[in-house]
Design a protein around this motif. Structure first.
Motif, mmCIF file in Angstrom:
data_model
loop_
_atom_site.group_PDB
_atom_site.id
_atom_site.type_symbol
_atom_site.label_atom_id
_atom_site.label_comp_id
_atom_site.label_asym_id
_atom_site.label_seq_id
_atom_site.Cartn_x
_atom_site.Cartn_y
_atom_site.Cartn_z
ATOM 1 N N GLY A 10 0.818 -1.210 0.000
ATOM 2 C CA GLY A 10 0.000 0.000 0.000
ATOM 3 C C GLY A 10 0.845 1.250 0.000
ATOM 4 N N ASP A 11 1.979 1.221 0.734
ATOM 5 C CA ASP A 11 2.903 2.362 0.728
ATOM 6 C C ASP A 11 3.468 2.583 -0.675
ATOM 7 O OD1 ASP A 11 2.487 2.689 3.427
ATOM 8 O OD2 ASP A 11 4.290 1.579 4.021
ATOM 9 N N TRP A 12 3.831 1.484 -1.340
ATOM 10 C CA TRP A 12 4.353 1.591 -2.699
ATOM 11 C C TRP A 12 3.291 2.163 -3.643
ATOM 12 C CZ3 TRP A 12 4.168 -2.740 -6.755
ATOM 13 C CH2 TRP A 12 4.826 -2.334 -7.934
ATOM 14 N N ALA A 13 2.075 1.650 -3.540
ATOM 15 C CA ALA A 13 0.988 2.145 -4.389
ATOM 16 C C ALA A 13 0.723 3.626 -4.121
ATOM 17 C CB ALA A 13 -0.269 1.321 -4.165
ATOM 18 N N SER A 14 0.792 4.028 -2.859
ATOM 19 C CA SER A 14 0.597 5.440 -2.513
ATOM 20 C C SER A 14 1.630 6.321 -3.201
ATOM 21 C CB SER A 14 0.666 5.628 -0.997
ATOM 22 O OG SER A 14 -0.386 4.951 -0.341
ATOM 23 N N SER A 15 2.872 5.833 -3.260
ATOM 24 C CA SER A 15 3.922 6.608 -3.931
ATOM 25 C C SER A 15 3.671 6.694 -5.435
ATOM 26 C CB SER A 15 5.297 5.987 -3.656
ATOM 27 O OG SER A 15 5.449 4.748 -4.353
ATOM 28 N N LEU A 16 3.007 5.691 -5.990
ATOM 29 C CA LEU A 16 2.741 5.689 -7.423
ATOM 30 C C LEU A 16 1.653 6.699 -7.799
ATOM 31 C CD1 LEU A 16 2.749 1.828 -8.145
ATOM 32 C CD2 LEU A 16 4.549 3.474 -8.705
ATOM 33 N N VAL A 17 0.703 6.926 -6.908
ATOM 34 C CA VAL A 17 -0.385 7.862 -7.216
ATOM 35 C C VAL A 17 -0.178 9.234 -6.602
ATOM 36 C CG1 VAL A 17 -2.065 6.000 -7.483
ATOM 37 C CG2 VAL A 17 -1.797 7.080 -5.253
ATOM 38 N N GLY A 18 0.824 9.367 -5.726
ATOM 39 C CA GLY A 18 1.148 10.669 -5.156
ATOM 40 C C GLY A 18 0.258 11.122 -4.018
ATOM 41 N N ARG A 19 -0.426 10.176 -3.366
ATOM 42 C CA ARG A 19 -1.228 10.503 -2.190
ATOM 43 C C ARG A 19 -1.356 9.257 -1.322
ATOM 44 N NH1 ARG A 19 -6.502 8.646 -2.192
ATOM 45 N NH2 ARG A 19 -7.302 7.854 -4.194
ATOM 46 N N ARG A 20 -1.723 9.468 -0.074
ATOM 47 C CA ARG A 20 -1.867 8.358 0.848
ATOM 48 C C ARG A 20 -3.145 7.594 0.557
ATOM 49 N NH1 ARG A 20 1.584 5.275 3.574
ATOM 50 N NH2 ARG A 20 0.531 4.152 5.247
ATOM 51 N N LEU A 21 -3.029 6.299 0.312
ATOM 52 C CA LEU A 21 -4.191 5.454 0.049
ATOM 53 C C LEU A 21 -4.619 4.739 1.329
ATOM 54 C CD1 LEU A 21 -3.054 3.860 -3.341
ATOM 55 C CD2 LEU A 21 -4.817 5.609 -3.030
ATOM 56 N N ASP A 22 -5.904 4.754 1.584
ATOM 57 C CA ASP A 22 -6.479 4.051 2.735
ATOM 58 C C ASP A 22 -6.965 2.686 2.268
ATOM 59 O OD1 ASP A 22 -7.845 3.120 4.935
ATOM 60 O OD2 ASP A 22 -9.407 4.675 4.898
#
Length: 371
Positions: free
Chosen positions: A297-309
């Protein structure tokens, strides 16, 4: 099922009869289907490759918007019967327990999701319910003991109260709390055939003796801290409203198209991972529809440029889809992309696909062809 607004008016059965013929509606003949909690006439029609009108005519249904669990309907067979009888079904018979999905049952027996669906005449859109019997043809004749232990339930405990929300069914609520629709009905003094009303208060009997999230799966026991986090996430999701399976399906396809990912691939992986269930949590703390662990999830958050819940269905699906996009750009084939989603890209590149990874890839690719 929560009472809904009445459906649009439909022609009487006599009128529908003139529009269809038995040969066209049911080329392989008819069989009996028992209505399950959460079923609708249009869903049953889609599952059996027919129309609402044909079912209305065949069963003399007076009100297409009002069918009840336990009702028996004549539906078209979806394939020709063998030797003039019902199709042969061999393999282990598994009785569905609260909280189980087709993908979880398949993994437990060393079978593929597509194989379980085919053996039982189901599709990826079919709901399964506690008490259903599924034929499973896998490499193991019985489920792994760790998984079997995790599904044991206790009848003890004081219980709790639940307030019905829009879209709730008894089976959904039972799955959420690790019990059965029958036990909730008995504790709440209602019938399993009753229509639930928004705002209605139900009694949820006794707490489970074993947590719905076990500490191990497929022979792997996870660290206490990881399991504790998974159980916290499970408890949080149990209190939240989540989208239905059909809503999740639309969400996955829409998100995949927006990010340039093959919608059929995203749908197949999400179904393999969770059965399109946002409340799914594994002992490894893989969460939600796409079964994303926190580090991913941290990696995915970095890919979209925001924190994902990851506890939010839209963010969870976004996380899985953008990871698929990134993996697709780093691999030379769809099969390798699927393997990397399951096993990890670095591991696949350095060690090749494990046996269970190859099994996972085959299952996902078979599901993709049906989407």
């Amino acid at each position: 099922m929560v009472a809904a607004a009445p459906p649009p008016a439909m022609p009487p059965a006599e009128a529908v009869t003139t529009l269809v013929t038995p040969a066209r509606v049911a080329p392989h003949g008819w069989t009996t289907y028992r209505v399950r909690p959460g079923d609708t006439l249009d869903g049953i029609a889609a599952r059996h490759r027919t129309t609402i009108g044909a079912l209305v005519a065949r069963n003399h249904v007076r009100d297409p918007g009002l069918i009840h669990p336990g009702d028996r309907l004549q539906v078209p067979r979806t394939s020709a019967a063998r030797s003039g009888s019902t199709p042969a079904r061999s393999g282990t018979t598994h009785v569905v327990r609260p909280g189980e999905t087709v993908s979880g049952i398949a993994a437990r027996y060393g079978a593929s999701v597509s194989g379980v669906l085919k053996a039982n005449g189901l599709t990826a859109r079919t709901l399964i319910h506690p008490g259903d019997r599924l034929v499973v043809r896998g490499s193991r004749s019985a489920p792994r003991t760790s998984a079997a232990r995790a599904t044991k339930r206790s009848t003890g405990g004081a219980g709790r109260t639940y307030t019905v929300r829009p879209g709730d069914t008894l089976s959904d609520i039972a799955q959420r709390y690790g019990t059965t629709a029958g036990r909730i009905a008995a504790a709440s003094h209602v019938s399993t055939r009753s229509l639930l009303q928004v705002g209605q208060r139900l009694r949820i009997p006794g707490a489970s003796s074993a947590h719905p999230v076990p500490d191990s799966f497929a022979g792997v026991t996870y660290p206490d801290a990881v399991v504790a986090a998974a159980r916290r996430n499970h408890a949080t999701l149990a209190t939240r409203s989540v989208p239905s399976r059909s809503q999740v399906r639309e969400l996955v396809a829409r998100t995949a198209r927006r990010h340039g990912v093959d919608p059929r691939l995203a749908l197949a992986i999400s179904y393999q991972e969770s059965g399109w269930n946002q409340r799914a949590v594994s002992p490894a703390n893989a969460v939600g529809v796409m079964q994303v662990i926190p580090s991913a999830g941290d990696w995915a958050s970095s890919l979209v440029g925001r924190r994902l819940d990851l506890l939010d269905a839209e963010d969870n699906v976004t996380a899985g889809v953008v990871m698929l996009r990134a993996l697709g750009r780093s691999t030379s084939s769809t099969r390798t992309t699927v393997a990397a989603y399951y096993q990890g890209l670095a591991s696949v590149q350095s060690r090749g696909m494990y046996a269970d990874t190859r099994h996972y890839v085959r299952s996902v690719m078979a599901l993709r062809a049906t989407m």
